[in-house]
Design a protein around this motif. Structure first.
Motif, mmCIF file in Angstrom:
data_model
loop_
_atom_site.group_PDB
_atom_site.id
_atom_site.type_symbol
_atom_site.label_atom_id
_atom_site.label_comp_id
_atom_site.label_asym_id
_atom_site.label_seq_id
_atom_site.Cartn_x
_atom_site.Cartn_y
_atom_site.Cartn_z
ATOM 1 N N ILE A 139 0.827 -1.206 0.000
ATOM 2 C CA ILE A 139 0.000 0.000 0.000
ATOM 3 C C ILE A 139 0.863 1.259 0.000
ATOM 4 N N ILE A 140 1.884 1.296 0.835
ATOM 5 C CA ILE A 140 2.746 2.481 0.903
ATOM 6 C C ILE A 140 3.515 2.650 -0.405
ATOM 7 N N LEU A 141 3.981 1.555 -0.977
ATOM 8 C CA LEU A 141 4.679 1.631 -2.257
ATOM 9 C C LEU A 141 3.745 2.111 -3.366
ATOM 10 N N LEU A 142 2.498 1.724 -3.310
ATOM 11 C CA LEU A 142 1.522 2.207 -4.281
ATOM 12 C C LEU A 142 1.293 3.713 -4.121
ATOM 13 N N LEU A 143 1.207 4.185 -2.886
ATOM 14 C CA LEU A 143 1.045 5.628 -2.655
ATOM 15 C C LEU A 143 2.273 6.411 -3.109
ATOM 16 N N VAL A 144 3.464 5.866 -2.844
ATOM 17 C CA VAL A 144 4.700 6.513 -3.304
ATOM 18 C C VAL A 144 4.723 6.546 -4.835
ATOM 19 N N PHE A 145 4.274 5.460 -5.470
ATOM 20 C CA PHE A 145 4.196 5.426 -6.928
ATOM 21 C C PHE A 145 3.288 6.531 -7.451
ATOM 22 N N ILE A 146 2.115 6.688 -6.839
ATOM 23 C CA ILE A 146 1.164 7.699 -7.315
ATOM 24 C C ILE A 146 1.760 9.101 -7.197
ATOM 25 N N VAL A 147 2.378 9.391 -6.062
ATOM 26 C CA VAL A 147 2.980 10.717 -5.869
ATOM 27 C C VAL A 147 4.136 10.922 -6.847
ATOM 28 N N GLN A 148 5.023 9.945 -6.947
ATOM 29 C CA GLN A 148 6.188 10.092 -7.814
ATOM 30 C C GLN A 148 5.789 10.168 -9.284
#
Length: 182
Positions: free
Chosen positions: A59-68
């Motif tokens: 989940i956190i990696l998915l959120l980081v992906f969206i922001v990046q």
């Protein structure tokens, strides 16, 4: 890898005097530490086959992906006029960065050189300075394209990490009891 790269670049920028804003360096190091901790959670989750850690990592990696991905697309989508407006806002809102830019690029003022204002550049003594806007705009286009491309590349490696985590998370642990449900 990305987290250690961020921390190293921040330390390098401070060491060589390229960056004088401790706020920028602090944020860069904090993001690097955050990414390192997230990678550590993923590593521990994968080694222990811990479902909850892998879920939070995913989940956190998915959120980081969206922001990046969003920031990378924004960097690549800015046209020259938008870059110029963004640079002018940044120029008007920071005094420490303005002094660093004037000193390192040997220019004074943003759009026009005013001999009545103070400037920390070497050319100010001879009163023959050029404005900083054309020099900064030349570099900003290249930097935004480079940062956007690198960010886009790493954002796709992050979505690959999310997909692999999802696949691995749903596998049965080979060390578990064979008669257990999952």
């Amino acid at each position: 890898l990305v987290s250690l790269l961020l921390i190293g670049i921040a330390a390098w920028g401070i060491g060589f005097g390229l960056i004088s804003s401790f706020r920028v360096v602090g944020v860069t190091i904090a993001v690097g530490i955050f990414l390192f901790l997230i990678a550590l959670v993923g590593l521990i989750g994968a080694v222990k086959h811990h479902q909850v850690l892998l879920f939070f990592y995913m989940i956190i990696l998915l959120l980081v992906f969206i922001v990046q991905f969003s920031v990378s697309c924004a960097c690549l989508a800015l046209n020259k006029e938008q870059q110029s407006q963004l640079l002018e806002v940044g120029w008007n809102n920071t005094n420490s960065a303005r002094a660093d830019i004037e000193r390192s690029l040997n220019c004074c003022g943003f759009r026009v050189f005013d001999p009545n204002e103070t400037c920390s550049s070497d050319c100010f003594r001879s009163r023959q300075c050029q404005p900083c806007a054309p020099i900064i705009e030349e570099y900003s286009g290249m930097v935004l394209t480079f940062v956007g491309g690198i960010g886009l590349f790493f954002s796709f490696t992050e979505i690959l990490g999310v997909w692999l985590t999802y696949r691995y998370r749903n596998q049965k642990d080979p060390r578990a009891n064979p008669s257990a449900f999952l």
